[in-house]
Enzyme design. Sequence first.
Site, PDB file in Angstrom:
ATOM      1  CG  ASP A  38      -2.151   0.964   1.171  1.00  0.00           C
ATOM      2  OD1 ASP A  38      -2.353   1.690  -0.071  1.00  0.00           O
ATOM      3  OD2 ASP A  38      -2.526   1.210   2.134  1.00  0.00           O
ATOM      4  N   GLY A  39       0.451   2.419  -0.647  1.00  0.00           N
ATOM      5  CA  GLY A  39       1.026   3.536  -0.548  1.00  0.00           C
ATOM      6  C   GLY A  39       1.661   4.204  -1.801  1.00  0.00           C
ATOM      7  CD1 TRP A  43       7.331   6.773  -2.404  1.00  0.00           C
ATOM      8  CD2 TRP A  43       6.974   7.002  -4.715  1.00  0.00           C
ATOM      9  NE1 TRP A  43       8.682   6.955  -3.021  1.00  0.00           N
ATOM     10  CE2 TRP A  43       8.504   6.956  -4.445  1.00  0.00           C
ATOM     11  CE3 TRP A  43       6.463   7.279  -6.034  1.00  0.00           C
ATOM     12  CZ2 TRP A  43       9.251   7.331  -5.328  1.00  0.00           C
ATOM     13  CZ3 TRP A  43       7.377   7.381  -7.006  1.00  0.00           C
ATOM     14  CH2 TRP A  43       8.757   7.466  -6.747  1.00  0.00           C
ATOM     15  CB  THR A  84     -12.629  -8.443  -5.780  1.00  0.00           C
ATOM     16  OG1 THR A  84     -12.687  -8.284  -4.433  1.00  0.00           O
ATOM     17  CG2 THR A  84     -12.060  -9.639  -6.248  1.00  0.00           C
ATOM     18  CG  ASN A  86      -7.574  -2.666  -6.164  1.00  0.00           C
ATOM     19  OD1 ASN A  86      -6.483  -3.096  -5.944  1.00  0.00           O
ATOM     20  ND2 ASN A  86      -7.669  -1.622  -5.239  1.00  0.00           N
ATOM     21  CD  GLU A 225       2.335 -13.009  16.116  1.00  0.00           C
ATOM     22  OE1 GLU A 225       2.457 -11.929  16.536  1.00  0.00           O
ATOM     23  OE2 GLU A 225       1.619 -14.053  16.482  1.00  0.00           O
TER      24      GLU A 225
END
Length: 264
Positions: A38-39, A43, A84, A86, A225
């Site tokens: 993500d990002g 950016w 799905t 997107n 985790e």
Amino acid sequence: MLGKLMRKKPIVQEVTMSDQIALLKSRKIPAHVAIIMDGNGRWAKQRNLPRVAGHHEGMKTVRKITRTASDLGIKVLTLYAFSTENWKRPKVEIDFLMKLPGEFLSTYLPELIEQNVKVEMIGNFSMLPDHTKDAIRKAMEATADNNGMTLNFAMNYGSRRELVESVQKIASLVAKGQLAIEDIDELEIESHLMTAHLPEPDLLIRTSGEVRLSNFMLWQLAYAELSFTDVLWPDFDELCMFEAIKDFQSRIRRFGSVEGEKEA
């Protein structure tokens, strides 16, 4: 006149990437790492660039992290490449995203083969454009016999849809008399998931500061985790990966019990 006392400069031992990898591998490495990349858009926005520039830069990060994961001895690396949901994005962005698998695989396929990496995909393959399907199919065929790390792309993937399809398959078996209702258990459900042949993720990493699963591997991540970082995906590098693994190794995993053991 006494000469000045010359002090020797201390010898600084530079810790190399190889040293850090060796140190991490001396402790327990997660068998399956899943990443929500993500990002990319943020950016690009920070640099006054179009969103697609962020996706292109993110593709370079995929290469770095794939190589790093393979070097660490991780068995499966699953990357959430396209969900799905997107499809709701602007067409120009979707078209660019659908071209990235072809560009990535055509550029780095020889390197993946050299690293003994096996390419796989989970998600609805049929809905992808032909050129995207061709690129993925070619990479899967070319690496089918590799037995190193599995690079698993989640393309047009949605976990809720995956679970619905699993239930539909089970219901069909029941309707045909091939499965009794009382025999439906967790193992039966898992056997019909797209990841049935893979170990469940030990570690989930999400970049960019968002703290949610976004319909990604909801069943499979039950006891994974979770690691969240503010670093945007195009800036996520080997050192970021090392930190996530170190953090994983410091945790105590109990799987619902009172007692547990560190992953060291």
